[in-house]
Design a protein around this motif. Sequence first.
Motif, PDB file in Angstrom:
ATOM      1  N   SER A   4       6.546  61.057  11.937  1.00 17.84           N
ATOM      2  CA  SER A   4       6.444  61.314  10.500  1.00 17.84           C
ATOM      3  C   SER A   4       7.489  60.455   9.780  1.00 17.84           C
ATOM      4  CB  SER A   4       6.722  62.803  10.255  1.00 17.84           C
ATOM      5  OG  SER A   4       7.208  63.011   8.952  1.00 17.84           O
ATOM      6  N   ILE A   5       7.230  60.135   8.523  1.00 19.71           N
ATOM      7  CA  ILE A   5       8.275  59.376   7.819  1.00 19.71           C
ATOM      8  C   ILE A   5       9.538  60.236   7.663  1.00 19.71           C
ATOM      9  CG2 ILE A   5       6.916  57.595   6.656  1.00 19.71           C
ATOM     10  CD1 ILE A   5       6.894  59.249   4.145  1.00 19.71           C
ATOM     11  N   ASP A   6       9.384  61.565   7.784  1.00 20.53           N
ATOM     12  CA  ASP A   6      10.573  62.429   7.739  1.00 20.53           C
ATOM     13  C   ASP A   6      11.463  62.267   8.961  1.00 20.53           C
ATOM     14  OD1 ASP A   6      10.339  64.152   5.298  1.00 20.53           O
ATOM     15  OD2 ASP A   6       8.344  64.388   6.140  1.00 20.53           O
ATOM     16  N   ILE A   8      12.487  59.417   9.938  1.00 20.76           N
ATOM     17  CA  ILE A   8      13.272  58.187   9.781  1.00 20.76           C
ATOM     18  C   ILE A   8      14.747  58.443   9.422  1.00 20.76           C
ATOM     19  CG2 ILE A   8      13.435  55.984   8.535  1.00 20.76           C
ATOM     20  CD1 ILE A   8      10.322  56.098   8.417  1.00 20.76           C
ATOM     21  N   PRO A   9      15.035  59.315   8.432  1.00 20.27           N
ATOM     22  CA  PRO A   9      16.463  59.567   8.177  1.00 20.27           C
ATOM     23  C   PRO A   9      17.177  60.043   9.449  1.00 20.27           C
ATOM     24  CG  PRO A   9      15.113  60.594   6.459  1.00 20.27           C
ATOM     25  CD  PRO A   9      14.164  60.075   7.500  1.00 20.27           C
ATOM     26  N   VAL A  12      17.959  57.198  11.743  1.00 15.31           N
ATOM     27  CA  VAL A  12      19.085  56.421  11.215  1.00 15.31           C
ATOM     28  C   VAL A  12      20.402  57.132  11.557  1.00 15.31           C
ATOM     29  CG1 VAL A  12      20.154  55.478   9.131  1.00 15.31           C
ATOM     30  CG2 VAL A  12      17.669  55.398   9.380  1.00 15.31           C
ATOM     31  N   LEU A  16      23.530  55.895  13.997  1.00  9.20           N
ATOM     32  CA  LEU A  16      24.945  55.901  13.613  1.00  9.20           C
ATOM     33  C   LEU A  16      25.786  56.643  14.648  1.00  9.20           C
ATOM     34  CD1 LEU A  16      25.062  56.618   9.784  1.00  9.20           C
ATOM     35  CD2 LEU A  16      26.178  54.767  11.023  1.00  9.20           C
ATOM     36  N   LEU A  37      17.541  49.253  11.131  1.00  9.43           N
ATOM     37  CA  LEU A  37      16.793  49.406   9.868  1.00  9.43           C
ATOM     38  C   LEU A  37      15.651  48.386   9.791  1.00  9.43           C
ATOM     39  CD1 LEU A  37      19.753  49.939   7.366  1.00  9.43           C
ATOM     40  CD2 LEU A  37      17.966  51.610   7.852  1.00  9.43           C
ATOM     41  N   ARG A  38      15.952  47.148  10.151  1.00  8.94           N
ATOM     42  CA  ARG A  38      14.935  46.102  10.119  1.00  8.94           C
ATOM     43  C   ARG A  38      13.796  46.461  11.068  1.00  8.94           C
ATOM     44  NH1 ARG A  38      17.643  42.214  12.229  1.00  8.94           N
ATOM     45  NH2 ARG A  38      19.034  42.226  10.438  1.00  8.94           N
ATOM     46  N   LEU A  40      13.040  49.485  12.212  1.00  5.38           N
ATOM     47  CA  LEU A  40      12.301  50.662  11.727  1.00  5.38           C
ATOM     48  C   LEU A  40      11.301  50.281  10.632  1.00  5.38           C
ATOM     49  CD1 LEU A  40      15.081  53.437  11.470  1.00  5.38           C
ATOM     50  CD2 LEU A  40      13.015  53.557  12.872  1.00  5.38           C
ATOM     51  N   SER A  41      11.649  49.271   9.847  1.00  3.40           N
ATOM     52  CA  SER A  41      10.761  48.879   8.743  1.00  3.40           C
ATOM     53  C   SER A  41       9.425  48.346   9.270  1.00  3.40           C
ATOM     54  CB  SER A  41      11.442  47.835   7.851  1.00  3.40           C
ATOM     55  OG  SER A  41      11.448  46.571   8.488  1.00  3.40           O
ATOM     56  N   GLU A  42       9.394  47.984  10.542  1.00  2.00           N
ATOM     57  CA  GLU A  42       8.163  47.424  11.119  1.00  2.00           C
ATOM     58  C   GLU A  42       7.589  48.285  12.235  1.00  2.00           C
ATOM     59  OE1 GLU A  42       9.657  43.642  12.307  1.00  2.00           O
ATOM     60  OE2 GLU A  42      10.014  43.083  10.215  1.00  2.00           O
ATOM     61  N   MET A  43       8.109  49.490  12.379  1.00  2.00           N
ATOM     62  CA  MET A  43       7.730  50.301  13.546  1.00  2.00           C
ATOM     63  C   MET A  43       6.268  50.760  13.485  1.00  2.00           C
ATOM     64  SD  MET A  43       9.466  53.783  12.333  1.00  2.00           S
ATOM     65  CE  MET A  43       9.042  54.238  10.636  1.00  2.00           C
ATOM     66  N   ASP A  44       5.748  51.088  14.653  1.00  2.00           N
ATOM     67  CA  ASP A  44       4.389  51.600  14.795  1.00  2.00           C
ATOM     68  C   ASP A  44       4.468  53.125  14.743  1.00  2.00           C
ATOM     69  OD1 ASP A  44       1.950  52.489  15.578  1.00  2.00           O
ATOM     70  OD2 ASP A  44       1.904  51.422  17.491  1.00  2.00           O
ATOM     71  N   MET A  45       4.059  53.691  13.621  1.00  2.00           N
ATOM     72  CA  MET A  45       4.237  55.136  13.455  1.00  2.00           C
ATOM     73  C   MET A  45       3.190  55.974  14.176  1.00  2.00           C
ATOM     74  SD  MET A  45       6.164  55.550   9.806  1.00  2.00           S
ATOM     75  CE  MET A  45       5.571  57.194   9.744  1.00  2.00           C
TER      76      MET A  45
ATOM     77  N   PRO B   9      21.569  57.058   5.761  1.00  2.00           N
ATOM     78  CA  PRO B   9      20.570  58.128   5.947  1.00  2.00           C
ATOM     79  C   PRO B   9      20.250  58.831   4.619  1.00  2.00           C
ATOM     80  CG  PRO B   9      22.310  58.299   7.614  1.00  2.00           C
ATOM     81  CD  PRO B   9      22.726  57.220   6.670  1.00  2.00           C
ATOM     82  N   VAL B  12      17.868  56.799   2.562  1.00  2.00           N
ATOM     83  CA  VAL B  12      16.513  56.889   3.117  1.00  2.00           C
ATOM     84  C   VAL B  12      15.860  58.212   2.683  1.00  2.00           C
ATOM     85  CG1 VAL B  12      15.152  56.926   5.249  1.00  2.00           C
ATOM     86  CG2 VAL B  12      17.100  55.385   5.063  1.00  2.00           C
ATOM     87  N   LEU B  16      12.545  58.853   0.265  1.00  2.00           N
ATOM     88  CA  LEU B  16      11.415  59.723   0.605  1.00  2.00           C
ATOM     89  C   LEU B  16      11.143  60.730  -0.511  1.00  2.00           C
ATOM     90  CD1 LEU B  16      11.834  60.709   4.355  1.00  2.00           C
ATOM     91  CD2 LEU B  16       9.818  59.750   3.254  1.00  2.00           C
ATOM     92  N   ARG B  34       8.992  51.617   4.258  1.00  2.00           N
ATOM     93  CA  ARG B  34       9.141  50.355   5.015  1.00  2.00           C
ATOM     94  C   ARG B  34       9.834  49.293   4.157  1.00  2.00           C
ATOM     95  NH1 ARG B  34       6.386  50.229   9.821  1.00  2.00           N
ATOM     96  NH2 ARG B  34       4.619  51.638  10.046  1.00  2.00           N
ATOM     97  N   LEU B  37      13.532  50.217   3.826  1.00  2.00           N
ATOM     98  CA  LEU B  37      14.256  50.013   5.088  1.00  2.00           C
ATOM     99  C   LEU B  37      14.577  48.530   5.286  1.00  2.00           C
ATOM    100  CD1 LEU B  37      12.245  52.398   7.448  1.00  2.00           C
ATOM    101  CD2 LEU B  37      14.660  52.647   6.857  1.00  2.00           C
ATOM    102  N   ARG B  38      13.588  47.674   5.013  1.00  2.00           N
ATOM    103  CA  ARG B  38      13.795  46.246   5.172  1.00  2.00           C
ATOM    104  C   ARG B  38      14.904  45.781   4.226  1.00  2.00           C
ATOM    105  NH1 ARG B  38       9.237  44.498   3.343  1.00  2.00           N
ATOM    106  NH2 ARG B  38       8.206  45.535   5.077  1.00  2.00           N
ATOM    107  N   SER B  41      18.317  46.863   5.273  1.00  2.00           N
ATOM    108  CA  SER B  41      18.834  46.123   6.431  1.00  2.00           C
ATOM    109  C   SER B  41      19.587  44.869   5.995  1.00  2.00           C
ATOM    110  CB  SER B  41      17.691  45.764   7.383  1.00  2.00           C
ATOM    111  OG  SER B  41      16.907  44.706   6.845  1.00  2.00           O
TER     112      SER B  41
END
Lengths: 283, 283
Positions: A4-6, A8-9, A12, A16, A37-38, A40-45, B9, B12, B16, B34, B37-38, B41
Motif C-alpha cells: 500500500s502507499i501507506d 512507504i513512510p 523510509v 533510517l 527514496l529514488r 522507492l519512487s520506481e518500485m513495483d507495488m 518520513p 512522505v 499522502l 512517486r 519520492l523522486r 531523493s
Amino acid sequence: MNTSIDCIPCFVRQTLDAARMSSDDPAVHEQIIRDVLRWLSEMDMSLSPPALAQRIHRRLRELTGIKDPYRMQKEQHNQMALQLLPGLRTQVETSNDPLMTAANLAVAGNIIDLGAKSGLNEHEIHDAIRHAAEKPLEGDREAFRAEVKQAKQILYLADNCGEIVFDRLLVEQLGTHRVTVAVRGMPIINDATLEDAVTAGLTDIVRVIGNGSDAPGTLLEDCSDEFKTAFAAADLIISKGQGNFETLSHCGKNIFFLFKAKCPVVAASVNLPVGTHVLWRTR
Amino acid sequence: MNTSIDCIPCFVRQTLDAARMSSDDPAVHEQIIRDVLRWLSEMDMSLSPPALAQRIHRRLRELTGIKDPYRMQKEQHNQMALQLLPGLRTQVETSNDPLMTAANLAVAGNIIDLGAKSGLNEHEIHDAIRHAAEKPLEGDREAFRAEVKQAKQILYLADNCGEIVFDRLLVEQLGTHRVTVAVRGMPIINDATLEDAVTAGLTDIVRVIGNGSDAPGTLLEDCSDEFKTAFAAADLIISKGQGNFETLSHCGKNIFFLFKAKCPVVAASVNLPVGTHVLWRTR
C-alpha cells in the motif's frame, strides 16, 4: 498482499533506523536515504511489503557493508524475553486453557518487531502480556484447537528475536515430536535466524530449519528446497507475525496466522483494530 | 534550521494526506507519491523544512489542480475552536496571570497542526488545554512579560486554523492597539490565511495582513513588501508554531517563539521533550 502507499513512510523510517544502526556517519545516512527514496519512487507495488523490504535491506547492506545491523538489539530482545520466560511458563501451566494461553502469549511476543516501529521498551512488552491475559485471541479458536489436535506434522514459522522465546511455550504445548520450526535463512531487520533459535533453546526440543531467504516474511519462490519440502509436507502451518501473513495469506495452504496487528494496513486487511491479538485462518 | 533526514518520513506522510484530500483516485495518489519520492531523493537539505514543504505542496497543487485541499478541515478546526472560545476566555479572565494563561492557551491551540501529524481529534485539543492549565510555559517568562510591557509595535505571526481562534485571547491581552497579526498569503497545509482571521474575529479587533507567501513558515525572501515592512518595524515579534520557528530561529530579530513541540527534531533543537509548551527567545 500488495504494498500500500501507506507502507512507504514506514519503509523510509525503517531505512533510517537501519542506516543509523549500520553507520555513525550522517553523510552515509543521507546517501542511503536518497538512494532508497529514488528506488522507492520506481518500485513495483504489486510486490508484497516484505518483498520490497528485502530489496531495501539488501541495498542497505550493499551500501554499508554491514551484514546484520540489528544484531545488538536482537540479542537484547532475546535476553529480555528469556528473563520473562519462567513467569510466562507459570502463566501457561496454571491456566485452564494452556494451549490458548501459550498461543496468546506467543502473539504478545510479536510486539517485538522493529520492522513495524522504531525501538521498543519493556513497558510495551508488559502491556502486550497483560493484553494476552485479558483478551482472548480474535479468530476461530475452536477450529485452531481442533486442527492442532489432529495435525501430524506442524510447521511453525517464527518471526522475530525475543518473540521466538515466547514461541517456545506454544511449541511445547503443540507437542515437540511433531513440530518443525522455521526461521529466516539470513539476517533481516530483527527477524530470528538459527542462532536465535539456539539462544531460545528451541534447537534442544524440536527440529529447526532456516528458510534460506533474507525476506522479512516467507517468499516461497525465494526459500530453500529443505524449507519448501517441510512446507509441502505439513498438514498444519502456524505462522507468526505480519510479514509471514503479508506473504502467505493467499497461498492456499492450511495456515493459522498468529500476530499482533501493529499497522493500520494489516489491521484493515483482517477488519480488526490495530493492537488486536489475531488468530486468522486461511485455507 | 536545516532539514533533518528525520523530516523525510513526515514529508512522505504529509504528501499522502494532501494527495488523499485532493483526489479520490488511488492512481493519482500513487503518481503523486512517486513524483514526490523522486523529488525528495534530490532535495537540498540545507533548506528549512517549511521551504521543502512549500515545494512539495506546490507540486501537489500542480498535479491535482486543487488549490486548498485542507479547506474542509480548516473550517472544522475554526468552528471547533470558536465553540471552545467562551470557556477559554473565562479561564483567562479568572486567572491570576491572564497574560501567561492566554499565552499558554495559545500554545495549546498549536496542537491543531496537520503538518506535524495526520488528523486530529477533540480529545487531543482538550489534553493540550489541560496541559496549559497544569504546566507553565517552558522558557523565560519574565523576559517575555517585560518585553510585552514595553513593546510599541508587536507583530504576531499566526500559524494554523483553529489555533488562530486561541490566538485571539493572547492578542487581546497584548493590547489590540499595538498588535498586527500576520497570516499566510496563500493556502498551505492547514495554516491560517486571511479568511480564517476573519472567521476568528481577529480582523474586527486588530490589523491583519497576509505575508504574501505559501510556505508553512516565514521565508522572509518570499514575503510581500507589506509584511517585510511590518517585520522590520516591530520591536517585538511573537511567533507561533514550529514552521515559523524553523524559518526564523536565526534571523536576528527580537522574537519570542511560542509553540507546542510536536516532533522530535524540533524538540531536540530546543532541548526539551516532545509535548512541551515552549516559550523560546532569540535575538
